[in-house]
Enzyme design. Sequence first.
Site, PDB file in Angstrom:
ATOM      1  N   GLU A 265       0.887  -1.161   0.000  1.00  0.00           N
ATOM      2  CA  GLU A 265       0.000   0.000   0.000  1.00  0.00           C
ATOM      3  C   GLU A 265       0.926   1.212   0.000  1.00  0.00           C
ATOM      4  O   GLU A 265       1.441   1.616   1.029  1.00  0.00           O
ATOM      5  CB  GLU A 265      -0.909  -0.063   1.237  1.00  0.00           C
ATOM      6  CG  GLU A 265      -2.144   0.778   1.115  1.00  0.00           C
ATOM      7  CD  GLU A 265      -1.964   2.122   1.770  1.00  0.00           C
ATOM      8  OE1 GLU A 265      -1.714   3.076   1.010  1.00  0.00           O
ATOM      9  OE2 GLU A 265      -2.065   2.221   2.993  1.00  0.00           O
ATOM     10  N   CYS A 299      -1.680   9.119   2.794  1.00  0.00           N
ATOM     11  CA  CYS A 299      -1.468   8.613   1.441  1.00  0.00           C
ATOM     12  C   CYS A 299      -2.695   8.904   0.588  1.00  0.00           C
ATOM     13  O   CYS A 299      -2.633   8.851  -0.630  1.00  0.00           O
ATOM     14  CB  CYS A 299      -1.088   7.140   1.447  1.00  0.00           C
ATOM     15  SG  CYS A 299      -2.231   6.151   2.327  1.00  0.00           S
TER      16      CYS A 299
HETATM   17  C1  UN1 Z   1      -2.674   6.243   5.034  1.00  0.00           C
HETATM   18  O1  UN1 Z   1      -2.521   7.446   4.812  1.00  0.00           O
HETATM   19  O2  UN1 Z   1      -1.711   5.450   4.955  1.00  0.00           O
HETATM   20  O3  UN1 Z   1      -8.485   7.026   4.253  1.00  0.00           O
HETATM   21  C2  UN1 Z   1      -3.944   5.653   5.499  1.00  0.00           C
HETATM   22  C3  UN1 Z   1      -7.796   7.641   5.070  1.00  0.00           C
HETATM   23  C4  UN1 Z   1      -7.443   6.925   6.351  1.00  0.00           C
HETATM   24  C5  UN1 Z   1      -6.285   6.005   6.165  1.00  0.00           C
HETATM   25  C6  UN1 Z   1      -5.101   6.608   5.496  1.00  0.00           C
HETATM   26  N1  UN1 Z   1      -8.592   6.166   6.796  1.00  0.00           N
HETATM   27  O4  UN1 Z   1      -7.397   8.774   4.887  1.00  0.00           O
END
Ligand code: UN1
Length: 513
Positions: A265, A299
């Site tokens: 991921e 992310c």
């Molecule tokens: C991440 O930034 O690695 O959807 C995860 C989102 C959060 C998870 C982000 N529930 O922004």
Amino acid sequence: TEEIQQILSTLGIKDMNPSYGTGQEYGSVQGGTQKAIHSPIDGQYLATVQYATREEYDKVIGAAQKAFVEWRQVPAPKRGEIVRQIGNKLREYKEPLGKLVTLEMGKIYQEGLGEVQEMIDICDFAVGQSRQLYGKTIVSERPEHQMLEKYQPLGIIGIISAFNFPVAVWSWNAMLAAICGDVCVWKPSEKTPLCAIACQHIAAQVLKENNLPEGIFSFINGDAELGKWMAEDKRVPLVSATGSTRMGKSVAQTVAGRLGKSLLELGGNNAIIMTANANIEMAMRATLFGAVGTCGQRCTTTRRLIIHDSIYDNVKDRLVKAYGGLSIGNPLKADTLVGPLIDQEAVQGFTNALESVQKEGGKLLTGGDVLSLNGLEGGNYVQPAIVEAENSYQMVQEETFAPILYLIKYSGDVMNAIDIQNDVKQGLSSAIFSDNVQETETFLSFRGSDCGIANVNIGTSGAEIGGAFGGEKETGGGRESGSDSWKVYMRRQTNTINYSQELPLAQGIKFDV
Ligand code: UN1
């Protein structure tokens, strides 16, 4: 330091000796490099942790192997019961843990709490899933035969997690792995080891209360070298890595070299499309949260805004105005919306990206300054930036882990916007704002968004744990968290059972002796 001491003692962590991290049974970590951790809020010293040596790593893996033999025998719903207890402890410790996330990572306290809530939610999800490790029954082409599919525990799951979600991403992996009968060895980000120690402590307490081996959940502090040990290690059948594409590529190549499995991921370059039919009010709010929330360090952060030319100037003016009123500062304060970046390297990355994109022709509309805030001089604060740009610029094609929002204009049909949205290497999250069903359905169709996450009338970040989380292309293809992601943590087996007295061969083959 007083604050951190108080949090650690509320969490029941008496000894900040990182030997704790690898578990008490294994003895203390003595050999490796020491690393001091400072808060991104004001630079204050928080604690020192110690990396494990190769021998210590092997010891932890050995203990995990032993724990696996025991744990896989526990019926899955009973494993769920352990996860339920972990979820309860997380509820109990939600505030101190959320605060620790804020102190060590710098996200605002509401988001720190939200992250712990994600952990609690995935625990609940995993508890339910523990009674639903369903396989299929399959009709056989042969008389008096039966086929079925079974999911078996896999073994040791290596978890490599990033600083930006220092607790939630571990739990997505570890809680599902646990109900699947696997054991975990966690390598947290070098930037956020204290959050990991706290989680490990909570999990270890529950294991102890239930007389289970602590090797079911292990954690080791270390840098890229530790990641490499895990990636190379045949004893670790699955490595789940969350973080940069650069890191993911290296892990994936090493794991693939031994034909192991990896779950990746990685980076995103997420866009919101605003068509002429968008509810601008809603789209603005989603953009703000997506672009400056967590100081641009999710992310799923909104990095590109692809706006129809008929509303472009309106949206641009309103956004610039909204950016002028952002409350930037101490993330522990209730009215702060934007906290610091993780470290000075990230601040440098922010300024470098802005410099480069302007050289390419980008126009800085607002923000971009490095801030020195009163009383928080040691912190890593920046003024979130908006840049008018072309999608083809090299900087726009990259993921800069900081609050930079690129405005890109499109004209004509929604397909033009979709083509721009898809024209990057990454494929994590995407969104469209439109009240026109032709536009939204096109966005969700085979010729629409090529991302793992495609949303309508809500932004790119803040996904619920119930869905599968991950993306395509350089995002790595893996899916964590909800839906049927649990299957990745198991090995799949097809069984054919013959309950006749004959031995008919498949495909009607005759082979009589
Ligand atoms: C991440 O930034 O690695 O959807 C995860 C989102 C959060 C998870 C982000 N529930 O922004």
